[in-house]
Every structure is written in structure tokens, then in C-alpha cells.
Enzyme design. Structure first.
Site, PDB file in Angstrom:
ATOM      1  CG  ASP A  25      -3.113  13.241  11.669  1.00 16.46           C
ATOM      2  OD1 ASP A  25      -4.106  13.960  11.450  1.00 16.46           O
ATOM      3  OD2 ASP A  25      -2.825  12.827  12.808  1.00 16.46           O
ATOM      4  N   GLY A  28      -5.635  19.853   9.751  1.00 17.36           N
ATOM      5  CA  GLY A  28      -6.374  20.809  10.575  1.00 17.36           C
ATOM      6  C   GLY A  28      -5.428  21.749  11.308  1.00 17.36           C
ATOM      7  CG  ASN A  73     -11.501  10.836   9.772  1.00 19.20           C
ATOM      8  OD1 ASN A  73     -10.684  10.431   8.945  1.00 19.20           O
ATOM      9  ND2 ASN A  73     -11.112  11.238  10.991  1.00 19.20           N
ATOM     10  CB  ILE A 196      -1.965   2.129  14.217  1.00 21.08           C
ATOM     11  CG1 ILE A 196      -2.034   1.416  12.864  1.00 21.08           C
ATOM     12  CG2 ILE A 196      -2.978   1.521  15.160  1.00 21.08           C
ATOM     13  CD1 ILE A 196      -0.755   1.408  12.117  1.00 21.08           C
ATOM     14  CD  GLU A 208      11.204  -1.859  10.090  1.00 23.04           C
ATOM     15  OE1 GLU A 208      11.379  -1.048  11.027  1.00 23.04           O
ATOM     16  OE2 GLU A 208      11.413  -3.076  10.197  1.00 23.04           O
TER      17      GLU A 208
HETATM   18  C1  IPE Z   1      -6.274   9.363  10.962  1.00 25.88           C
HETATM   19  O1  IPE Z   1      -6.170  10.652  11.437  1.00 25.88           O
HETATM   20  C2  IPE Z   1      -7.178   9.326   9.771  1.00 25.88           C
HETATM   21  C3  IPE Z   1      -6.693   9.997   8.572  1.00 25.88           C
HETATM   22  C4  IPE Z   1      -5.554  10.606   8.438  1.00 25.88           C
HETATM   23  C5  IPE Z   1      -7.572   9.941   7.449  1.00 25.88           C
HETATM   24  P1  IPE Z   1      -7.102  11.197  12.613  1.00 25.88           P
HETATM   25  O2  IPE Z   1      -6.718  12.608  12.816  1.00 25.88           O
HETATM   26  O3  IPE Z   1      -8.517  10.909  12.302  1.00 25.88           O
HETATM   27  O4  IPE Z   1      -6.657  10.271  13.831  1.00 25.88           O
HETATM   28  P2  IPE Z   1      -6.690  10.552  15.391  1.00 25.88           P
HETATM   29  O5  IPE Z   1      -8.082  10.979  15.738  1.00 25.88           O
HETATM   30  O6  IPE Z   1      -5.694  11.624  15.667  1.00 25.88           O
HETATM   31  O7  IPE Z   1      -6.283   9.256  16.008  1.00 25.88           O
HETATM   32  C1  IPE Z   2      -5.919  14.493   8.460  1.00 22.99           C
HETATM   33  O1  IPE Z   2      -5.788  15.734   9.042  1.00 22.99           O
HETATM   34  C2  IPE Z   2      -7.051  14.412   7.479  1.00 22.99           C
HETATM   35  C3  IPE Z   2      -8.201  13.636   7.942  1.00 22.99           C
HETATM   36  C4  IPE Z   2      -8.273  12.976   9.056  1.00 22.99           C
HETATM   37  C5  IPE Z   2      -9.370  13.620   7.096  1.00 22.99           C
HETATM   38  P1  IPE Z   2      -6.632  16.147  10.318  1.00 22.99           P
HETATM   39  O2  IPE Z   2      -7.888  16.789   9.853  1.00 22.99           O
HETATM   40  O3  IPE Z   2      -6.819  15.001  11.239  1.00 22.99           O
HETATM   41  O4  IPE Z   2      -5.678  17.224  10.952  1.00 22.99           O
HETATM   42  P2  IPE Z   2      -5.419  17.466  12.489  1.00 22.99           P
HETATM   43  O5  IPE Z   2      -4.977  16.164  13.063  1.00 22.99           O
HETATM   44  O6  IPE Z   2      -6.716  17.939  13.090  1.00 22.99           O
HETATM   45  O7  IPE Z   2      -4.353  18.491  12.523  1.00 22.99           O
HETATM   46 MG    MG Z   3      -5.683  14.283  12.743  1.00 26.27          MG
END
Ligand code: IPE
Ligand code: IPE
Ligand code: MG
Length: 247
Positions: A25, A28, A73, A196, A208
Site C-alpha cells: 500500500d 498513490g 479496487n 486488514i 503477527e
Molecule cells: C489494500 O489497499 C489493497 C491492496 C494493497 C491491493 P487499499 O488502498 O485498497 O485499502 P484501503 O482502501 O486503504 O483500505
Molecule cells: C496500493 O497503493 C496499490 C493498490 C491498492 C492497487 P494505493 O494505490 O492504495 O496507494 P494509496 O493508498 O492511494 O497511497
Molecule cells: Mg491504498
């Protein structure tokens, strides 16, 4: 050096996790901080995955399961979703070329039936090579994966199996995407979020957890070392009683 240290401690009671899971994560936000489009963050995150998978292989971790794209997603813009699918395609094409050399088996976990025919064909090719490899490390890429969805599918598959055995935790586990794999010992979530997000709900019952503010594209081998070291200090009790520490 770090590798040697962790393997050395393996015989002394602090063991290397067999299975590490990562919620990749923060892509973005990493891009946003640099004034780049979110898709640039996903490209950087894919590079980090390549690096960390190789590091886990070198350490001797048996399973590395990463959350690449969740069942939720799809809510993102079409542009972002296509960019992520494009990166997956690129990764699988490379894997077909390099899997034997790199010595990492690759599996895709999730409902792949809705992915493009092209991606599905690539996944099938990767899985065919997979069966011919006898390497120690397996990387599981969770794509269109949701923990709840996985459990519902497992229950359905069990219910429609003419040879089903009486339902138990062990029996249900055999119908999950992770059938035959050990549960994750360590679940890492970078980017400062501490939830999670529908990842490995069944399998993480006694995992863990390790959280770090580092954004996934910035995650390094040193961050992995820190996570493993934190894990090695944990006292896993599984609902039992604390074992007395040796003097
Ligand atoms: C979880 O991250 C999914 C992946 C890393 C693929 P998200 O960015 O989608 O999760 P939320 O929306 O913050 O819970
Ligand atoms: C995780 O990074 C990748 C996916 C969920 C596909 P994010 O795209 O959720 O990045 P943030 O959370 O917006 O920074
Ligand atoms: Mg994210």
C-alpha cells in the site's frame, strides 16, 4: 550480512518466517508526493515487489504473498485499473522469460475469471512453468482477491463437491486459494494504514502484524529486515500460556 545474521539465529529459537504476506500500500501517495500520476506510483511499487521478492528468495522465505489488487479496487478510475492490469501483464510476461533463472515460483490468487483473456492466458502459462520448478520460494500475487470472497467461494466449492468430507477448519482450508500452504507468520502493511482491508482474513488468524509508515515504493531490504527482526521478538502463544524464556 543481514542474511547471514537471520539464518544464524534460525537455530537459536528465533526463526525466519516461513510465510510473509504484504499489503503493498501507498503507491498513490508516493506518486502524489512527487507530483506524478498515481499510475507512476504503481509502476514504482511493481519494481519494489521485484526487489523484495528476490530478497525473500535470498533469505530463504518459502512463501511471499502480496496483495496487488483487491475485489474492492475496481472502484478506482478505469485509467488506474488498466494501468495496474498493464503492470501485471508486463510482470507475467517477464516471469515467463525469467522464472527458471530467478528461481521463484509464481501463483496468482484471486478470482481471475473476470480478468482479460490475455491476462488469463499469461497466468495459465506461468502456472504451467510453475509445476516444473522445484524452488524453495513461492510468490503469490493476490489479484482480484478478497478475503470474504475467498471464504464464500470455498464454502460453495465444498458444498458442490460430491466427495466432500464433513466440514471442519482443516477441510475448509483445502478449498481456499492458499490450499496446502502454511498460514502467514508475518503480515506487513506499509504506508501508515493499520487495517486488514479484506486480506487473508481466514489465514491471518494467528499472524503477527507489522506496520510501518514507509510507502510501498520506498520499502527496502532494510525495512524487510526490521519487520523480520520485530517478528523474531514476538511471543506467539496461539491462545496458550507464555513459555518461560531460557535464562
Ligand atoms: C489494500 O489497499 C489493497 C491492496 C494493497 C491491493 P487499499 O488502498 O485498497 O485499502 P484501503 O482502501 O486503504 O483500505
Ligand atoms: C496500493 O497503493 C496499490 C493498490 C491498492 C492497487 P494505493 O494505490 O492504495 O496507494 P494509496 O493508498 O492511494 O497511497
Ligand atoms: Mg491504498
Amino acid at each position: 550480512m543481514a542474511i547471514f545474521d537471520k539464518q544464524k539465529t534460525a537455530g537459536q529459537g528465533t526463526v525466519l518466517p516461513r510465510h510473509i504476506a504484504i499489503i503493498m500500500d501507498g503507491n498513490g501517495r508516493w506518486a502524489q508526493k512527487r507530483g506524478l500520476p498515481r499510475t507512476a506510483g504503481h509502476a514504482a511499487g511493481a519494481e519494489t515487489f521485484r526487489r523484495i521478492a528476490a530478497y525473500c528468495r535470498d533469505l530463504g522465505v518459502e512463501y511471499l504473498t502480496v496483495y496487488a489488487f483487491s475485489t474492492e479496487n475496481w472502484k478506482r478510475s478505469q485509467e488506474e485499473v488498466s494501468a495496474i492490469m498493464g503492470l501485471l501483464k508486463k510482470y507475467l510476461e517477464e516471469a515467463i522469460e525469467k522464472m527458471r533463472r530467478e528461481n521463484v515460483r509464481i501463483r496468482v490468487l484471486g478470482d481471475t475469471s473476470v480478468l482479460s483473456p490475455e491476462l488469463r492466458a499469461l497466468i495459465a502459462r506461468v502456472e504451467a512453468i510453475d509445476e516444473t520448478l522445484t524452488t524453495r520460494t513461492q510468490a503469490n500475487l493476490c489479484v482480484n482477491y478478497g478475503g470474504r470472497d475467498e471464504i464464500v467461494r470455498a464454502v460453495r466449492a465444498w458444498a458442490s463437491d460430491p466427495e466432500r468430507e464433513e466440514l471442519s477448519e482443516e477441510v475448509l482450508s483445502r478449498y481456499l486459494y492458499t490450499a496446502g500452504m502454511p498460514d502467514p507468520d508475518l503480515v506487513i502493511r506499509p504506508s501508515g494504514e493499520e487495517r486488514i482491508s479484506n486480506f487473508l482474513l481466514w489465514q491471518s488468524a494467528y499472524s503477527e502484524f507489522y506496520f510501518t509508515d514507509t510507502l510501498w515504493p520506498d520499502f527496502t531490504e532494510a525495512d524487510m529486515d526490521a519487520a523480520i527482526e520485530a517478528y523474531q521478538k514476538r511471543d506467539r502463544r496461539y491462545g496458550g500460556v507464555k513459555l518461560s524464556k531460557k535464562p
